[in-house]
Design a protein around this motif. Structure first.
Motif, PDB file in Angstrom:
ATOM      1  N   GLY A  44       0.791  -1.223   0.000  1.00 30.13           N
ATOM      2  CA  GLY A  44       0.000   0.000   0.000  1.00 30.13           C
ATOM      3  C   GLY A  44       0.820   1.267   0.000  1.00 30.13           C
ATOM      4  O   GLY A  44       1.990   1.284  -0.423  1.00 30.13           O
ATOM      5  N   LEU A  45       0.200   2.340   0.487  1.00 26.57           N
ATOM      6  CA  LEU A  45       0.798   3.666   0.438  1.00 26.57           C
ATOM      7  C   LEU A  45       1.152   4.180   1.833  1.00 26.57           C
ATOM      8  O   LEU A  45       0.540   3.780   2.827  1.00 26.57           O
ATOM      9  CB  LEU A  45      -0.194   4.651  -0.207  1.00 26.57           C
ATOM     10  CG  LEU A  45      -0.706   4.319  -1.603  1.00 26.57           C
ATOM     11  CD1 LEU A  45      -1.765   5.333  -2.010  1.00 26.57           C
ATOM     12  CD2 LEU A  45       0.434   4.289  -2.614  1.00 26.57           C
ATOM     13  N   THR A  46       2.114   5.070   1.884  1.00 28.34           N
ATOM     14  CA  THR A  46       2.412   5.775   3.119  1.00 28.34           C
ATOM     15  C   THR A  46       1.401   6.904   3.274  1.00 28.34           C
ATOM     16  O   THR A  46       0.722   7.276   2.302  1.00 28.34           O
ATOM     17  CB  THR A  46       3.828   6.372   3.083  1.00 28.34           C
ATOM     18  OG1 THR A  46       3.876   7.374   2.054  1.00 28.34           O
ATOM     19  CG2 THR A  46       4.866   5.291   2.807  1.00 28.34           C
ATOM     20  N   PRO A  47       1.261   7.484   4.463  1.00 29.95           N
ATOM     21  CA  PRO A  47       0.324   8.607   4.625  1.00 29.95           C
ATOM     22  C   PRO A  47       0.573   9.721   3.622  1.00 29.95           C
ATOM     23  O   PRO A  47      -0.384  10.261   3.034  1.00 29.95           O
ATOM     24  CB  PRO A  47       0.578   9.060   6.063  1.00 29.95           C
ATOM     25  CG  PRO A  47       0.981   7.814   6.769  1.00 29.95           C
ATOM     26  CD  PRO A  47       1.812   7.054   5.772  1.00 29.95           C
ATOM     27  N   ALA A  48       1.834  10.077   3.398  1.00 32.99           N
ATOM     28  CA  ALA A  48       2.135  11.165   2.465  1.00 32.99           C
ATOM     29  C   ALA A  48       1.716  10.821   1.039  1.00 32.99           C
ATOM     30  O   ALA A  48       1.279  11.689   0.273  1.00 32.99           O
ATOM     31  CB  ALA A  48       3.622  11.498   2.517  1.00 32.99           C
ATOM     32  N   GLU A  49       1.826   9.541   0.682  1.00 29.41           N
ATOM     33  CA  GLU A  49       1.482   9.114  -0.678  1.00 29.41           C
ATOM     34  C   GLU A  49      -0.027   9.072  -0.914  1.00 29.41           C
ATOM     35  O   GLU A  49      -0.474   8.993  -2.055  1.00 29.41           O
ATOM     36  CB  GLU A  49       2.079   7.728  -0.954  1.00 29.41           C
ATOM     37  CG  GLU A  49       3.601   7.729  -1.057  1.00 29.41           C
ATOM     38  CD  GLU A  49       4.175   6.315  -1.115  1.00 29.41           C
ATOM     39  OE1 GLU A  49       5.252   6.156  -1.709  1.00 29.41           O
ATOM     40  OE2 GLU A  49       3.539   5.387  -0.565  1.00 29.41           O
ATOM     41  N   CYS A  50      -0.827   9.128   0.153  1.00 27.56           N
ATOM     42  CA  CYS A  50      -2.280   9.081   0.013  1.00 27.56           C
ATOM     43  C   CYS A  50      -2.870  10.427  -0.397  1.00 27.56           C
ATOM     44  O   CYS A  50      -4.048  10.503  -0.752  1.00 27.56           O
ATOM     45  CB  CYS A  50      -2.926   8.632   1.327  1.00 27.56           C
ATOM     46  SG  CYS A  50      -2.604   6.907   1.741  1.00 27.56           S
ATOM     47  N   LYS A  51      -2.059  11.449  -0.362  1.00 27.53           N
ATOM     48  CA  LYS A  51      -2.541  12.774  -0.741  1.00 27.53           C
ATOM     49  C   LYS A  51      -2.988  12.759  -2.197  1.00 27.53           C
ATOM     50  O   LYS A  51      -2.290  12.241  -3.059  1.00 27.53           O
ATOM     51  CB  LYS A  51      -1.445  13.822  -0.529  1.00 27.53           C
ATOM     52  CG  LYS A  51      -1.911  15.257  -0.741  1.00 27.53           C
ATOM     53  CD  LYS A  51      -0.805  16.248  -0.407  1.00 27.53           C
ATOM     54  CE  LYS A  51      -1.291  17.678  -0.593  1.00 27.53           C
ATOM     55  NZ  LYS A  51      -0.217  18.659  -0.268  1.00 27.53           N
ATOM     56  N   LEU A  52      -4.152  13.351  -2.457  1.00 22.44           N
ATOM     57  CA  LEU A  52      -4.734  13.275  -3.789  1.00 22.44           C
ATOM     58  C   LEU A  52      -5.312  14.623  -4.186  1.00 22.44           C
ATOM     59  O   LEU A  52      -5.975  15.293  -3.388  1.00 22.44           O
ATOM     60  CB  LEU A  52      -5.843  12.214  -3.817  1.00 22.44           C
ATOM     61  CG  LEU A  52      -6.550  11.941  -5.145  1.00 22.44           C
ATOM     62  CD1 LEU A  52      -5.583  11.311  -6.125  1.00 22.44           C
ATOM     63  CD2 LEU A  52      -7.746  11.025  -4.924  1.00 22.44           C
ATOM     64  N   ASP A  53      -5.070  15.009  -5.416  1.00 23.05           N
ATOM     65  CA  ASP A  53      -5.615  16.261  -5.942  1.00 23.05           C
ATOM     66  C   ASP A  53      -7.023  16.010  -6.463  1.00 23.05           C
ATOM     67  O   ASP A  53      -7.226  15.255  -7.422  1.00 23.05           O
ATOM     68  CB  ASP A  53      -4.717  16.784  -7.063  1.00 23.05           C
ATOM     69  CG  ASP A  53      -5.191  18.134  -7.603  1.00 23.05           C
ATOM     70  OD1 ASP A  53      -6.198  18.657  -7.086  1.00 23.05           O
ATOM     71  OD2 ASP A  53      -4.554  18.647  -8.538  1.00 23.05           O
ATOM     72  N   VAL A  54      -8.004  16.629  -5.836  1.00 19.38           N
ATOM     73  CA  VAL A  54      -9.403  16.388  -6.191  1.00 19.38           C
ATOM     74  C   VAL A  54      -9.722  16.863  -7.610  1.00 19.38           C
ATOM     75  O   VAL A  54     -10.710  16.429  -8.215  1.00 19.38           O
ATOM     76  CB  VAL A  54     -10.338  17.070  -5.175  1.00 19.38           C
ATOM     77  CG1 VAL A  54     -10.311  18.567  -5.331  1.00 19.38           C
ATOM     78  CG2 VAL A  54     -11.763  16.550  -5.305  1.00 19.38           C
ATOM     79  N   THR A  55      -8.885  17.742  -8.160  1.00 20.59           N
ATOM     80  CA  THR A  55      -9.152  18.256  -9.507  1.00 20.59           C
ATOM     81  C   THR A  55      -8.499  17.407 -10.596  1.00 20.59           C
ATOM     82  O   THR A  55      -8.522  17.790 -11.771  1.00 20.59           O
ATOM     83  CB  THR A  55      -8.632  19.698  -9.637  1.00 20.59           C
ATOM     84  OG1 THR A  55      -7.206  19.720  -9.410  1.00 20.59           O
ATOM     85  CG2 THR A  55      -9.307  20.610  -8.643  1.00 20.59           C
ATOM     86  N   SER A  56      -7.927  16.253 -10.238  1.00 19.52           N
ATOM     87  CA  SER A  56      -7.327  15.385 -11.248  1.00 19.52           C
ATOM     88  C   SER A  56      -8.394  14.923 -12.229  1.00 19.52           C
ATOM     89  O   SER A  56      -9.574  14.787 -11.864  1.00 19.52           O
ATOM     90  CB  SER A  56      -6.661  14.172 -10.589  1.00 19.52           C
ATOM     91  OG  SER A  56      -7.614  13.412  -9.875  1.00 19.52           O
ATOM     92  N   PRO A  57      -8.017  14.670 -13.498  1.00 20.16           N
ATOM     93  CA  PRO A  57      -9.008  14.316 -14.539  1.00 20.16           C
ATOM     94  C   PRO A  57      -9.928  13.165 -14.154  1.00 20.16           C
ATOM     95  O   PRO A  57     -11.117  13.169 -14.470  1.00 20.16           O
ATOM     96  CB  PRO A  57      -8.114  13.959 -15.728  1.00 20.16           C
ATOM     97  CG  PRO A  57      -6.854  14.719 -15.505  1.00 20.16           C
ATOM     98  CD  PRO A  57      -6.651  14.740 -14.021  1.00 20.16           C
ATOM     99  N   GLY A  58      -9.400  12.172 -13.469  1.00 17.82           N
ATOM    100  CA  GLY A  58     -10.215  11.014 -13.124  1.00 17.82           C
ATOM    101  C   GLY A  58     -11.306  11.294 -12.117  1.00 17.82           C
ATOM    102  O   GLY A  58     -12.258  10.527 -11.992  1.00 17.82           O
ATOM    103  N   LEU A  59     -11.171  12.400 -11.367  1.00 13.12           N
ATOM    104  CA  LEU A  59     -12.144  12.717 -10.334  1.00 13.12           C
ATOM    105  C   LEU A  59     -13.007  13.929 -10.662  1.00 13.12           C
ATOM    106  O   LEU A  59     -13.990  14.198  -9.967  1.00 13.12           O
ATOM    107  CB  LEU A  59     -11.427  12.962  -9.003  1.00 13.12           C
ATOM    108  CG  LEU A  59     -10.788  11.743  -8.337  1.00 13.12           C
ATOM    109  CD1 LEU A  59     -10.069  12.165  -7.069  1.00 13.12           C
ATOM    110  CD2 LEU A  59     -11.833  10.688  -8.026  1.00 13.12           C
TER     111      LEU A  59
END
Length: 325
Positions: free
Chosen positions: A27-42
């Motif tokens: 899986g991911l580390t806490p820092a790697e879970c950060k996600l940009d809500v404006t990404s094309p997929g979302l």
């Protein structure tokens, strides 16, 4: 729909328990879970939430599966239970409402996916949703998942409360109809994972017609002689309906025999099971028959059932009924 005599039974794949993994290896580390809500997929999902009157308050990638998720506050009138899950428990949702009201906190967001046309569905949160409605809430916190197929997966994997045969069968026939609408041309085999057992479809049709149907009396032989079909869901449903009608007609005849046994003074909660077991020759057959042929055979024996030859010791020796759980 093929049966045991025409092909090898194809059950849903057995679920293997995952092996224990090395700590910190997946899986991911806490820092790697950060996600940009404006990404094309979302972006399209974000737009859907906002157009429905909701607001996104957070976004992240799931730390285990790495899938994108949005935490949102949705208008409560824009979210409904999936149309194919179990029925509401009045006792459970009222207790939840009392707990939420006493604490003043709603701490367990419902899971939500977009509905086909408008609004949202929750495959995991029906009782929480109704509890909040009972309290007059305007909005509800939801974890919004981009993939609608998760709704079927969640119900297939639901371990919150064990299903009895009636609940599971009604849930499966509702899932079946939804799959017909959303995935035309697909087969039962394509969705065996969600349906678990093909017999649940037949039992579900029976419970829809008769909520007091004694499914546990018949499910064992229906399950043994039914396999997932490789024809379209529409054609498969017609075959399930044919079998369900035969079983319901058989059940009516069995009920008539049970009344005669009770009139003669026989007392047991398992009289229906006794009548069917005494009329079912499947355990003596070397080769499994077609399911329709077996039902006809049982029906014939029930029609000829002689209650005058039955003794109380026969009923006691037959044991109890199969558990519907």
């Amino acid at each position: 729909m093929a049966t045991a005599s025409t092909a090898k039974l194809k059950r849903a794949p057995a679920r293997r328990r995952p092996r224990k993994q090395k700590a910190g290896s997946r899986g991911l580390t806490p820092a790697e879970c950060k996600l940009d809500v404006t990404s094309p997929g979302l972006q399209s999902l974000l737009n859907r939430i906002e157009s429905e009157g909701g607001i996104v308050v957070g976004s992240y990638s799931d730390p285990l599966g790495k899938n994108p998720l949005l935490l949102a506050i949705l208008p409560i009138d824009r979210i409904e239970p999936t149309p194919f899950q179990r029925d509401l428990s009045q006792v459970h949702h009222r207790r939840l409402a009392d707990v939420i009201d006493r604490t003043g906190f709603f701490l367990d967001p419902v899971i939500a996916v977009t509905a086909p046309e408008k609004g949202f569905w929750t495959p995991n949160g029906r009782h929480r949703l109704d509890a909040m409605r009972r309290l007059g809430a305007k909005a509800i916190t939801a974890l919004v998942v981009p993939k609608r197929e998760l709704a079927w997966q969640i119900l297939a994997l639901n371990t919150e409360k064990a299903h009895n045969l009636k609940d599971k069968s009604l849930e499966v026939i509702r899932i079946f109809r939804n799959l017909m609408e959303e995935t035309p041309g697909k087969t039962e085999k394509d969705f065996s994972y969600y349906l678990e057992e093909p017999s649940f479809v037949t039992m579900g049709l029976c419970y829809e017609k008769n909520p007091r149907f004694s499914g546990g009396v018949y499910n064992s032989f229906v399950k043994r002689l039914t396999e997932f079909s490789d024809v379209s869901l529409e054609k498969s449903l017609r075959q399930h309906q044919k079998i369900a009608e035969m079983i319901l007609e058989l059940d009516e005849k069995v009920a008539e025999i049970v009344k005669k046994l009770k009139a003669k003074g026989f007392v047991s909660p398992y009289l229906k099971t006794f009548v069917v077991a005494r009329s079912n020759p499947l355990r003596f057959m070397k080769e499994p028959p077609e399911l329709e042929d077996l039902i006809k055979t049982i029906r014939g024996k029930v029609d000829r059932f002689n209650v005058d030859k039955i003794k109380q010791s026969d009923i006691v020796a037959s044991g109890g009924a199969p558990d519907d759980a």
